[in-house]
Scaffold this motif. Structure first.
Motif, PDB file in Angstrom:
ATOM      1  N   ILE A  11       0.832  -1.199   0.000  1.00 39.81           N
ATOM      2  CA  ILE A  11       0.000   0.000   0.000  1.00 39.81           C
ATOM      3  C   ILE A  11       0.869   1.252   0.000  1.00 39.81           C
ATOM      4  O   ILE A  11       0.571   2.213  -0.717  1.00 39.81           O
ATOM      5  CB  ILE A  11      -0.985  -0.040   1.188  1.00 39.81           C
ATOM      6  CG1 ILE A  11      -2.033  -1.130   0.914  1.00 39.81           C
ATOM      7  CG2 ILE A  11      -1.669   1.304   1.390  1.00 39.81           C
ATOM      8  CD1 ILE A  11      -2.943  -1.445   2.056  1.00 39.81           C
ATOM      9  N   GLY A  45      -7.578   6.972   3.974  1.00 38.44           N
ATOM     10  CA  GLY A  45      -8.155   5.818   4.653  1.00 38.44           C
ATOM     11  C   GLY A  45      -7.114   4.766   4.994  1.00 38.44           C
ATOM     12  O   GLY A  45      -7.384   3.569   4.932  1.00 38.44           O
ATOM     13  N   ILE A  46      -5.897   5.212   5.352  1.00 39.65           N
ATOM     14  CA  ILE A  46      -4.816   4.264   5.641  1.00 39.65           C
ATOM     15  C   ILE A  46      -4.175   4.541   6.993  1.00 39.65           C
ATOM     16  O   ILE A  46      -4.355   5.611   7.582  1.00 39.65           O
ATOM     17  CB  ILE A  46      -3.706   4.305   4.566  1.00 39.65           C
ATOM     18  CG1 ILE A  46      -3.059   5.694   4.510  1.00 39.65           C
ATOM     19  CG2 ILE A  46      -4.268   3.925   3.200  1.00 39.65           C
ATOM     20  CD1 ILE A  46      -1.819   5.754   3.645  1.00 39.65           C
ATOM     21  N   ASN A  47      -3.394   3.568   7.436  1.00 42.34           N
ATOM     22  CA  ASN A  47      -2.608   3.653   8.653  1.00 42.34           C
ATOM     23  C   ASN A  47      -1.607   4.821   8.552  1.00 42.34           C
ATOM     24  O   ASN A  47      -0.918   4.938   7.541  1.00 42.34           O
ATOM     25  CB  ASN A  47      -1.870   2.311   8.751  1.00 42.34           C
ATOM     26  CG  ASN A  47      -1.077   2.152  10.008  1.00 42.34           C
ATOM     27  OD1 ASN A  47      -0.360   3.044  10.412  1.00 42.34           O
ATOM     28  ND2 ASN A  47      -1.198   0.990  10.612  1.00 42.34           N
TER      29      ASN A  47
ATOM     30  N   ARG B  30       1.440  -0.208  16.881  1.00 42.51           N
ATOM     31  CA  ARG B  30       1.016  -1.090  15.790  1.00 42.51           C
ATOM     32  C   ARG B  30      -0.505  -1.202  15.742  1.00 42.51           C
ATOM     33  O   ARG B  30      -1.151  -1.252  16.782  1.00 42.51           O
ATOM     34  CB  ARG B  30       1.564  -2.506  15.989  1.00 42.51           C
ATOM     35  CG  ARG B  30       3.048  -2.563  16.146  1.00 42.51           C
ATOM     36  CD  ARG B  30       3.694  -2.752  14.806  1.00 42.51           C
ATOM     37  NE  ARG B  30       4.692  -1.729  14.592  1.00 42.51           N
ATOM     38  CZ  ARG B  30       5.295  -1.531  13.432  1.00 42.51           C
ATOM     39  NH1 ARG B  30       4.965  -2.239  12.377  1.00 42.51           N
ATOM     40  NH2 ARG B  30       6.196  -0.596  13.316  1.00 42.51           N
ATOM     41  N   ILE B  31      -1.029  -1.267  14.542  1.00 42.06           N
ATOM     42  CA  ILE B  31      -2.441  -1.608  14.358  1.00 42.06           C
ATOM     43  C   ILE B  31      -2.455  -3.019  13.768  1.00 42.06           C
ATOM     44  O   ILE B  31      -1.888  -3.257  12.703  1.00 42.06           O
ATOM     45  CB  ILE B  31      -3.157  -0.600  13.440  1.00 42.06           C
ATOM     46  CG1 ILE B  31      -3.017   0.824  14.004  1.00 42.06           C
ATOM     47  CG2 ILE B  31      -4.626  -0.968  13.288  1.00 42.06           C
ATOM     48  CD1 ILE B  31      -3.690   1.904  13.165  1.00 42.06           C
ATOM     49  N   GLU B 190      -7.873  -3.760   5.816  1.00 42.17           N
ATOM     50  CA  GLU B 190      -6.487  -3.988   5.398  1.00 42.17           C
ATOM     51  C   GLU B 190      -5.647  -2.711   5.285  1.00 42.17           C
ATOM     52  O   GLU B 190      -4.503  -2.688   5.756  1.00 42.17           O
ATOM     53  CB  GLU B 190      -6.464  -4.769   4.074  1.00 42.17           C
ATOM     54  CG  GLU B 190      -5.064  -5.168   3.686  1.00 42.17           C
ATOM     55  CD  GLU B 190      -5.022  -6.152   2.534  1.00 42.17           C
ATOM     56  OE1 GLU B 190      -6.076  -6.736   2.200  1.00 42.17           O
ATOM     57  OE2 GLU B 190      -3.939  -6.310   1.974  1.00 42.17           O
ATOM     58  N   PRO B 191      -6.181  -1.616   4.688  1.00 42.59           N
ATOM     59  CA  PRO B 191      -5.340  -0.409   4.581  1.00 42.59           C
ATOM     60  C   PRO B 191      -4.959   0.208   5.935  1.00 42.59           C
ATOM     61  O   PRO B 191      -4.089   1.052   5.994  1.00 42.59           O
ATOM     62  CB  PRO B 191      -6.210   0.566   3.773  1.00 42.59           C
ATOM     63  CG  PRO B 191      -7.203  -0.288   3.074  1.00 42.59           C
ATOM     64  CD  PRO B 191      -7.456  -1.447   3.988  1.00 42.59           C
ATOM     65  N   LEU B 192      -5.617  -0.230   7.008  1.00 45.59           N
ATOM     66  CA  LEU B 192      -5.311   0.311   8.332  1.00 45.59           C
ATOM     67  C   LEU B 192      -4.213  -0.466   9.042  1.00 45.59           C
ATOM     68  O   LEU B 192      -3.672   0.002  10.044  1.00 45.59           O
ATOM     69  CB  LEU B 192      -6.554   0.207   9.232  1.00 45.59           C
ATOM     70  CG  LEU B 192      -7.433   1.427   9.355  1.00 45.59           C
ATOM     71  CD1 LEU B 192      -8.136   1.645   8.041  1.00 45.59           C
ATOM     72  CD2 LEU B 192      -8.438   1.241  10.463  1.00 45.59           C
ATOM     73  N   LEU B 193      -3.931  -1.665   8.567  1.00 43.49           N
ATOM     74  CA  LEU B 193      -3.153  -2.583   9.390  1.00 43.49           C
ATOM     75  C   LEU B 193      -1.656  -2.508   9.124  1.00 43.49           C
ATOM     76  O   LEU B 193      -1.226  -2.384   7.989  1.00 43.49           O
ATOM     77  CB  LEU B 193      -3.621  -4.022   9.136  1.00 43.49           C
ATOM     78  CG  LEU B 193      -5.103  -4.307   9.378  1.00 43.49           C
ATOM     79  CD1 LEU B 193      -5.407  -5.765   9.055  1.00 43.49           C
ATOM     80  CD2 LEU B 193      -5.494  -3.980  10.808  1.00 43.49           C
ATOM     81  N   ASP B 194      -0.872  -2.596  10.211  1.00 43.37           N
ATOM     82  CA  ASP B 194       0.569  -2.808  10.087  1.00 43.37           C
ATOM     83  C   ASP B 194       0.867  -4.294   9.963  1.00 43.37           C
ATOM     84  O   ASP B 194       1.767  -4.695   9.235  1.00 43.37           O
ATOM     85  CB  ASP B 194       1.301  -2.309  11.346  1.00 43.37           C
ATOM     86  CG  ASP B 194       1.253  -0.812  11.491  1.00 43.37           C
ATOM     87  OD1 ASP B 194       1.861  -0.129  10.662  1.00 43.37           O
ATOM     88  OD2 ASP B 194       0.607  -0.327  12.444  1.00 43.37           O
TER      89      ASP B 194
END
Lengths: 131, 232
Positions: A11, A45-47, B30-31, B190-194
Motif C-alpha cells: 500500500i 483511509g490508511i494507517n 502497531r495496528i 487492510e489499509p489500516l493494518l501494520d
C-alpha cells in the motif's frame, strides 16, 4: 473519499505513486504544503505509519521536502518533477505495450495501431488533471 | 516491551480447546488485524486479555502484568455485543465513562459526537444500530489507553458507518498504543493494518507485516486469507 488499492503492490508504494501523480498533474502545486500525516492518512483511509513511509519515500526522491516544524512541502524544482513525470510516462507506456502484447500485437503493430487511433479521433481528450 | 504478550496461552471449555499454546507479542504503535474464521479463538483471546476469562494454562501479560485492576487502566475494550444500558443518554454515558476511567478524554468524545450531530440528550434505545456502534467506538477510542481491543468493530453496519468507524480509528492513532482489531471483513480493514495475525482452531497460523505479504507474495491480505482458509 477513500483511496482504492490493488492487491499486487504494498500500500505504501501505491500511496507514493498516487502522490507523485498528484504532483505531476498539478493537483498539488510546487511549494504547496501537504496535509499533516494524520489528516493525509485519514483522507486516504490508511494507517498513519503507511502514509509516513510513503512520505519518506517521496522525500528520498526529492519530490517533497520537510521543514522540521512546518510540515511537508512539494519541491519547487521543476527538473525533479519533470523527471518523475518522465518515469511515470515510461511506466504508462509499458503498461500499454504489455496490454497490447497480451492481445497478440507486436510492438510495431501496437505503435501503428496507436497512430491510427490518434488520427481517427483527432487526438485523445486530455486526462482529468485532478486524476 | 510488548504491550500484549501471550506465553503458551491455552483455554479449554470442557472438551473444547479454544486456544492451544498461543505465543504472540504485540508492540506499541502497531495496528494489528486479528483474523480468523468464526470459532477460531479471536474473542476468547480478547476476553482473556480483558480478564473476563482466565486461561486454563499459560499466561497473558499486558505491559508485563497479568490481567487485573492495573491492566484495566491500560486496556480499552470494544466488545462484539453492546454492553451499554439502553436507557442511558449520551450525557449519562459520558459521565459513566468519566467516572470509570481516569484516561477518558471527555472533550475528545464530545467533539466527535458533536460532529455526528448526536445530541447529548439522546438515549441509546433511540439510536439506529449504526449510530449505536459509532457511539460505542467513540467512547472506547476516547480513552488514552495503551491497548485497544476492538472485537468486530465494523460487523453489521452499513458502508458509510464502516468508513466512519475506520476513520475514527485512524484519527485516534497513538504511537504509544497498540490497536488490535478482530474481524472477518478483511478488505475493509487492510489499509489500516501494520500486521496481521491469522488464527484458526486456537492456533496462530501466521503473524506477519502486511507489507511483507504484499511484497513477497504479491497479493493482498484478503486474497491470502481466502487461500489459507479456503473451505474445502
Amino acid at each position: 473519499m477513500r483511496w482504492e488499492f490493488h492487491g499486487d503492490a504494498p500500500i505504501h508504494a501505491q500511496v507514493t505513486e498516487r502522490i507523485e501523480r498528484m504532483i505531476v498533474s498539478g493537483a498539488l502545486k510546487p511549494g504547496e504544503r501537504l496535509p499533516s500525516v494524520r489528516s493525509f492518512a485519514l483522507e486516504a483511509g490508511i494507517n498513519p505509519n503507511t502514509m509516513q513511509k510513503a512520505l519518506n519515500e517521496l522525500e528520498r526522491g526529492g519530490l517533497i521536502y520537510s521543514q522540521r516544524t512546518a510540515g511537508n512541502f512539494v519541491t519547487n524544482d521543476p527538473q525533479t518533477i519533470a523527471a518523475v513525470r518522465e518515469s511515470l510516462a515510461a511506466q504508462t507506456i509499458r503498461q500499454y505495450l504489455r496490454g497490447m502484447t497480451e492481445l497478440g500485437y507486436s510492438p510495431e503493430e501496437a505503435e501503428a495501431r496507436l497512430r491510427a487511433q490518434l488520427q481517427s479521433e483527432g487526438g485523445i481528450e486530455h486526462a482529468n488533471p485532478e486524476l | 516491551m510488548p504491550i500484549l504478550s501471550c506465553e503458551n496461552l491455552t483455554k479449554q471449555y470442557g472438551a473444547v480447546t479454544a486456544l492451544d499454546g498461543v505465543n504472540l507479542n504485540i508492540e506499541p504503535g502497531r495496528i494489528v488485524g486479528l483474523l480468523g474464521p468464526n470459532g477460531s479463538g479471536k474473542t476468547t483471546l480478547i476476553k482473556i486479555a480483558n480478564g473476563l476469562l482466565t486461561p486454563t494454562s499459560g499466561r497473558i501479560l499486558i505491559n508485563g502484568m497479568e490481567p487485573g485492576v492495573e491492566t484495566k487502566k491500560l486496556v480499552s475494550f470494544l466488545p462484539e455485543r453492546t454492553y451499554l444500558a439502553n436507557w442511558m443518554s449520551v450525557k449519562q454515558l459520558l459521565n459513566y465513562f468519566q467516572d470509570f476511567y481516569e484516561d477518558f478524554d471527555r472533550e475528545r468524545a464530545a467533539t466527535m459526537l458533536a460532529h455526528l450531530n448526536i445530541p447529548e440528550t439522546q438515549r441509546i434505545r433511540q439510536m439506529s444500530k449504526g449510530t449505536r456502534e459509532k457511539v460505542q467506538l467513540i467512547l472506547v477510542m476516547s480513552r488514552r489507553a495503551r491497548l485497544y481491543l476492538l472485537d468486530e468493530p465494523i460487523g453489521g453496519v452499513d458502508p458509510a458507518a464502516r468508513d466512519y468507524i475506520l476513520n475514527t480509528i485512524i484519527g485516534n492513532y497513538d504511537p504509544q498504543a497498540a490497536v488490535v482489531i478482530s474481524t472477518h471483513l478483511i478488505a475493509d480493514v487492510e489499509p489500516l493494518l501494520d500486521e496481521v495475525v491469522f488464527i484458526q482452531n486456537g492456533h496462530i497460523l501466521r503473524h506477519t507485516p502486511v507489507d511483507q505479504i504484499r511484497e513477497e507474495m504479491g497479493k493482498s491480505v484478503d486474497a491470502l486469507f481466502r487461500e489459507e482458509f479456503r473451505c474445502l
